[in-house]
Scaffold this active site. Structure first.
Site, PDB file in Angstrom:
ATOM      1  N   ASN A 231       0.844  -1.191   0.000  1.00 47.88           N
ATOM      2  CA  ASN A 231       0.000   0.000   0.000  1.00 47.88           C
ATOM      3  C   ASN A 231       0.887   1.251   0.000  1.00 47.88           C
ATOM      4  O   ASN A 231       1.877   1.304   0.733  1.00 47.88           O
ATOM      5  CB  ASN A 231      -0.869  -0.034   1.275  1.00 47.88           C
ATOM      6  CG  ASN A 231      -1.925   1.049   1.335  1.00 47.88           C
ATOM      7  OD1 ASN A 231      -2.742   1.171   0.424  1.00 47.88           O
ATOM      8  ND2 ASN A 231      -1.925   1.844   2.408  1.00 47.88           N
ATOM      9  N   GLU A 296      -7.515   4.716   0.449  1.00 47.59           N
ATOM     10  CA  GLU A 296      -7.604   5.887   1.333  1.00 47.59           C
ATOM     11  C   GLU A 296      -8.063   7.119   0.559  1.00 47.59           C
ATOM     12  O   GLU A 296      -7.496   8.209   0.699  1.00 47.59           O
ATOM     13  CB  GLU A 296      -6.230   6.153   1.992  1.00 47.59           C
ATOM     14  CG  GLU A 296      -5.686   4.951   2.741  1.00 47.59           C
ATOM     15  CD  GLU A 296      -4.342   5.207   3.433  1.00 47.59           C
ATOM     16  OE1 GLU A 296      -3.965   6.381   3.605  1.00 47.59           O
ATOM     17  OE2 GLU A 296      -3.688   4.217   3.812  1.00 47.59           O
ATOM     18  N   ASP A 298      -9.396  10.398  -0.673  1.00 46.83           N
ATOM     19  CA  ASP A 298      -9.986  11.697  -0.340  1.00 46.83           C
ATOM     20  C   ASP A 298      -9.509  12.695  -1.387  1.00 46.83           C
ATOM     21  O   ASP A 298      -8.502  12.470  -2.060  1.00 46.83           O
ATOM     22  CB  ASP A 298      -9.721  12.167   1.104  1.00 46.83           C
ATOM     23  CG  ASP A 298      -8.268  12.124   1.538  1.00 46.83           C
ATOM     24  OD1 ASP A 298      -7.377  12.081   0.669  1.00 46.83           O
ATOM     25  OD2 ASP A 298      -8.015  12.150   2.758  1.00 46.83           O
TER      26      ASP A 298
HETATM   27  C1  XIL Z   1      -3.196   9.186   8.905  1.00 47.83           C
HETATM   28  C2  XIL Z   1      -4.396   9.284   9.827  1.00 47.83           C
HETATM   29  O1  XIL Z   1      -5.525   9.615   9.054  1.00 47.83           O
HETATM   30  C3  XIL Z   1      -4.164  10.298  10.902  1.00 47.83           C
HETATM   31  O2  XIL Z   1      -5.198  10.242  11.866  1.00 47.83           O
HETATM   32  C4  XIL Z   1      -2.823  10.096  11.588  1.00 47.83           C
HETATM   33  O3  XIL Z   1      -2.579  11.134  12.501  1.00 47.83           O
HETATM   34  C5  XIL Z   1      -1.707   9.996  10.570  1.00 47.83           C
HETATM   35  O4  XIL Z   1      -2.011   8.984   9.618  1.00 47.83           O
HETATM   36  N1  XIL Z   1      -1.180   7.200   4.647  1.00 47.83           N
HETATM   37  C6  XIL Z   1      -1.557   6.160   5.477  1.00 47.83           C
HETATM   38  C7  XIL Z   1      -2.470   6.424   6.608  1.00 47.83           C
HETATM   39  O5  XIL Z   1      -1.204   5.007   5.217  1.00 47.83           O
HETATM   40  O6  XIL Z   1      -2.232   5.562   7.682  1.00 47.83           O
HETATM   41  C8  XIL Z   1      -2.388   7.861   7.054  1.00 47.83           C
HETATM   42  O7  XIL Z   1      -3.396   8.066   8.039  1.00 47.83           O
HETATM   43  C9  XIL Z   1      -2.559   8.801   5.897  1.00 47.83           C
HETATM   44  C10 XIL Z   1      -1.494   8.586   4.860  1.00 47.83           C
END
Ligand code: XIL
Length: 393
Positions: A231, A296, A298
């Site tokens: 990932n 993830e 957004d």
């Molecule tokens: C982020 C979380 O959303 C936050 O709450 C935390 O403080 C930091 O990490 N890539 C990833 C995720 O694999 O685990 C991250 O998540 C965002 C970027």
């Protein structure tokens, strides 16, 4: 009891939208001007219950969401979202068919001390998901970030560190064996120059990159059913970083390492162009025999003064979301698409990218942005549910 929570979910969003005063009809303040009238708020209960992303997706793919908690949330002035915000929990239960732990399965959360495994929050996500008929993506087993101080500042020999990592992966993966759909086994192992993080990643620094194969093997031994993923971010399109994965994964597969998937996080910004070769990129990993996923998603934006997105920004955001969904749907074996949060008030974006925000698909009062409708429509088109009375606006 849980069942009743699910059924109530549509009702909560409905009520909140229905009572939103006209004066709040501005982006961020409630129903945005693009919110079509009758977006389910006036539907009979049986139909309103289906007016969500899960129903729109049907059996096309798992539509997921990160469960807010831990990480940046611990510095905020609200209580732990997942365990205390009931309307939010109801949205998670109603809208999604997959859940990911935003932070609750990371090392800093699970391992407060060398001999302690703190599973309570992770277990709660798993239990909630199962009670609501959802699958779970585990995130993550090996990463350079969010490791506890006792580990990064500890004075361990390479042999000890190897034992610590093996014990962690074996213990954590075994705990959810047979219940976990996918695990992000290693996370973000390449840097922005497409180089392995030989210095920044404690495991590479101390144990060498051979540890990648060990992580996958240990995880597979502990749960032969879970699909095991690489990932990372900025690997949406075909670029040096995704090329690096493409090469590495082929080498590891040739060595018989149990790798089942490659996922791109999908943290996008409308500041940058859309990665138009997303489907093509995922397809080349699919052609290696792998599953793919978007884990993830957004879509953030530079907020104008005052903090309210413009209509044009919201439409561009919706277009990005729609194109990601369409790309996922276009690739065989891309069966999981996860949003990294669903409400801006809980999103990691504002704290991580100053001046940017509004990256999720719902307003904070649970009403829907154009991006929500774009995702719902793209899913419904693919599932054959477009035009279903439940989704009519
Ligand atoms: C982020 C979380 O959303 C936050 O709450 C935390 O403080 C930091 O990490 N890539 C990833 C995720 O694999 O685990 C991250 O998540 C965002 C970027």
């Amino acid at each position: 009891m849980r069942r009743r929570q699910i059924l109530a979910a549509g009702a909560v969003a409905t009520t909140m939208a229905a009572v939103a005063p006209a004066a709040s009809a501005a982006p961020g303040g409630g129903r945005g001007p693009t919110q079509p009238p009758g977006d389910g708020t006036t539907k009979p209960p049986g139909l309103a219950k289906k007016d969500n992303l899960a129903f729109a997706a049907g059996s096309t793919l798992k539509i997921g969401c990160a469960v807010a908690g831990g990480g940046h949330h611990t510095d905020q002035d609200y209580p732990d979202p997942f365990t205390s915000d009931e309307p939010y929990r109801e949205v998670l239960a109603a809208e999604f068919t997959s859940l990911s732990a935003e932070n609750q399965m990371k090392w800093d959360h699970l391992r407060p001390a060398p001999d302690v495994y703190a599973f309570e929050d992770a277990d709660a996500i798993m239990d909630f998901a199962e009670a609501n008929g959802q699958v779970v993506r585990g995130h993550t087993l090996m990463w350079h970030n969010q490791n506890p101080a006792w580990l990064v500042e500890g004075d361990y020999s390479p042999e000890q560190l190897r034992e610590i990592l093996k014990d962690h992966i074996t213990t954590v993966v075994s705990r959810y064996a047979g219940r976990m759909q996918q695990w992000d086994v290693v996370n973000e192992i390449f840097d922005d120059d497409a180089q392995l993080r030989l210095e920044g990643n404690i495991w590479f620094r101390e144990l060498g990159t051979e540890i990648i194969a060990d992580c996958f093997r240990w995880a597979h031994e502990a749960d032969p059913e879970a699909l095991l993923f690489f990932n990372d971010y900025n690997v949406d399109g075909i670029n040096p970083k995704s090329d690096a994965y493409y090469t590495l994964i082929q080498d590891l597969l040739a060595d018989g390492v149990p790798i089942h998937g490659f996922s791109t996080q999908g943290h996008l910004s409308i500041r940058y162009g859309f990665p138009g070769d997303l489907a093509e990129n995922l397809q080349r990993f699919a052609d290696l025999g792998l599953q793919t996923a978007i884990t993830e998603l957004d879509v953030r934006m530079d907020l104008p003064e005052g903090g309210e997105p413009t209509q044009a920004q919201l439409e561009q955001q919706a277009d990005y979301y729609r194109r990601v969904v369409e790309a996922a749907l276009a690739v065989d074996g891309c069966e999981s698409l996860t949003l990294w949060g669903v409400l801006d008030k809980y999103s990691w974006v504002p704290g991580t990218f100053p001046g940017e925000g509004a990256a999720t698909v719902l307003w904070d009062d649970f009403t829907r942005k154009p991006a929500y409708f774009a995702v719902q429509d793209a899913l419904a088109e693919a599932s054959g549910r477009a035009g279903h009375p439940a989704l009519r606006r």
